[in-house]
Each structure stands twice: as C-alpha cells, then as structure tokens.
Design an enzyme around this catalytic site. Sequence first.
Site, PDB file in Angstrom:
ATOM      1  N   LYS A   9      -5.129  -2.781  -1.896  1.00  0.00           N
ATOM      2  CA  LYS A   9      -5.673  -4.070  -1.059  1.00  0.00           C
ATOM      3  C   LYS A   9      -4.874  -4.677   0.148  1.00  0.00           C
ATOM      4  CE  LYS A   9      -7.922  -5.111  -4.831  1.00  0.00           C
ATOM      5  NZ  LYS A   9      -9.449  -4.983  -4.626  1.00  0.00           N
ATOM      6  N   SER A  22      -6.047  -9.595  -3.540  1.00  0.00           N
ATOM      7  CA  SER A  22      -5.100  -9.836  -4.833  1.00  0.00           C
ATOM      8  C   SER A  22      -3.870 -10.376  -4.433  1.00  0.00           C
ATOM      9  CB  SER A  22      -4.903  -8.616  -5.472  1.00  0.00           C
ATOM     10  OG  SER A  22      -3.779  -8.723  -6.705  1.00  0.00           O
ATOM     11  N   TYR A  66      -2.333   0.670  -6.247  1.00  0.00           N
ATOM     12  CA  TYR A  66      -3.394   0.017  -6.485  1.00  0.00           C
ATOM     13  C   TYR A  66      -3.092  -1.292  -5.535  1.00  0.00           C
ATOM     14  CZ  TYR A  66      -5.628  -4.615  -7.908  1.00  0.00           C
ATOM     15  OH  TYR A  66      -6.451  -5.902  -7.709  1.00  0.00           O
TER      16      TYR A  66
END
Length: 338
Positions: A154, A125, A150
């Site tokens: 990544k 991302s 989150y």
Amino acid sequence: MKILVTGGLGFIGSHTVVELQQKGFEVVIIDNLSNAGIEVLEGITAITGKVPEFVKMDLRDKQKVNQFFRDHSDIEGVIHFAASKAVGESVENPLLYYENNISTLVYILQELSKKDRARFIFSSSCTVYGQADELPITEGAPVKPAESPYGNTKQVGEEIIRDTCNINKNLEAIALRYFNPIGAHPSAHIGELPIGVPQNLVPFITQTGIGLREQLAVFGDDYPTEDGTCIRDYIHVVDLAKAHVVALERLLNKKNKENYEVFNLGTGRGSSVLEVIGSFERVSGEKLNYRIAERRPGDVIAAYADTTKANNELGWKAQSSLDDAMTSAWKWEQKIRK
C-alpha cells in the site's frame, strides 16, 4: 459514463459497484474470482436492477490488460480494489503480494497514462501509518515502516501513483486510506464472505455467533486501553462505498486541488475489540463464546482516523453507527447460512 472497478466482486468493491450504479454510472467489473464468488453479481443485480458488465481476468497478465483498455477506450475512470489483502499470508508469501499488488497497479497506470485524461481512485489503507505517534490520525501523520509485505504494497502503491502523477498531469488520482470496513448491505444481498478462516474480527464474530466457529480469540487484554483490548476505527462498508463515488465525482467535476490527493476514511471514533463484541451481543441477542489469547505480533495498540479533511474537502461523513454495522453483518451471516 463508464467506470472500471477492479476487484469489483470483493467486499468493498461490490458495495461500491452498487453505489455507482445507483448514481447512474455504467460499471465494468474485472475480477479473477480468487477471493470472491460469481454469485456476488446476482446480489448486485438484485439490489440495483442492473447487471454490470463482468470480465474475468487476472490483471497480472500485461497483454490482457492492454487489450482490455483497447477494447474499452471509453472508460472515464478506474476504481482499483484488486489486491491480495491478508496480513498473515503476506508475511508467509511476500512475492505473491508484491507481484499481485504492485505489478497490476503498474500495468493499469501504464494504460491510463496513454489517455488524454484519466481519473484513478486507489484503495489504500490506514496500515501505512503503523502505530501513529498521535491520535486521531491525520493525513499528515508520518508513514511508518510497514509491519507486513501487505502494508508495504500500500505504501509503495501510493508512491508509484504519486510519482506517476508528478510527470503526467493528465492523470488525476485520489488514494483513500481506510480504516476497518465492516457490515453488509442492508438488503443482505451482498456482504463480507471470506474464503476459509476469516482474517478480520467481525466475520469471525458472526461466524462464531452462528455456530460455524467454536470460539473467538481476543488477542491480548493487557494493552494500555480502557478495557485492555486493541482499538480500531470500524466504518460501515456502505459509508465507505459512498466515499469512493464522492471521490470519483470530485475528479470528474474537476474539484480536486492537486492531481494527487490523499484522504482518510473512518468514523473518527475508536472502538475496542470488547466493545465490538458487546455491540454484536446487543443487536443479535446472542452470547458470544470468546477467550482471551496471547497478543499477536504486529498489532498496533490503537488506530482511529481524523476525518476532518474528508468531511470538509469531499463533503463526506460516515453516517452509520457500530450497532448499525453489526446489525447488517449479522443479518448477512444469517442469510448466507440458511
């Protein structure tokens, strides 16, 4: 050639399964159905005319992951989407995100490391960049401290893959850092169907447009941008899905220059929140009910990709416009509400 797609019934995963099947790959899907419905299988089949093999499984179960790879020793590549992905939820429940997004990645890589040759595509991302110092954002931009658990999963996920590739030259991997996927398949057989209140802008727009939501909140109109709203790089999900197939073929055809590579996936153009609303109103003919609200903590001002590397190295370029994506998203919303 058999390819495993984890999270293959999700938004990006399902569109990637379609592109893989249309290219002649045999696809096996693993999904625990925590954020997707089994009916997505019917949508995939309606588009391609082929039913992909489906295994309902929670990848946090290490023994089941091990057994799966023993039973499917002929898998030639893995595209790994399965992960929790809501920024707000990750702040409220960080341990869920670290368990779900990190342990599952580790278990899959442990199995792939046993193979003579393994190819792995990771769903990363643009959140790894945070508020970038320069725009557009290149792959060489510094990875900033994550704004959420989150985003951190990544970053850590990429580090785990890179470290594994450093010691295991049989493993070849590509991390695809994508910007903001929107839209739906033009057939309207599959699209974005968030469970509960949407966390992303476009499904909230279409749900407001169709009357499911009373009003859309635009978080902040005092940013240092042309119209005061945040800017993002919105990429059509079908363009994004095709990039995963191109990246996989790069590994299968031994075109990669290193055994771990990173690519940005976006359009290379930033659109503000108000521009996206304007696009929706233009293609739908509907006037959207929205209000300006307070800024959200953690929102970066602007983020859009420099896609030069993906264009040149992968030979891939986003084809669809913002209006194309909004048209498909609206067509999908209208279909699922009938």
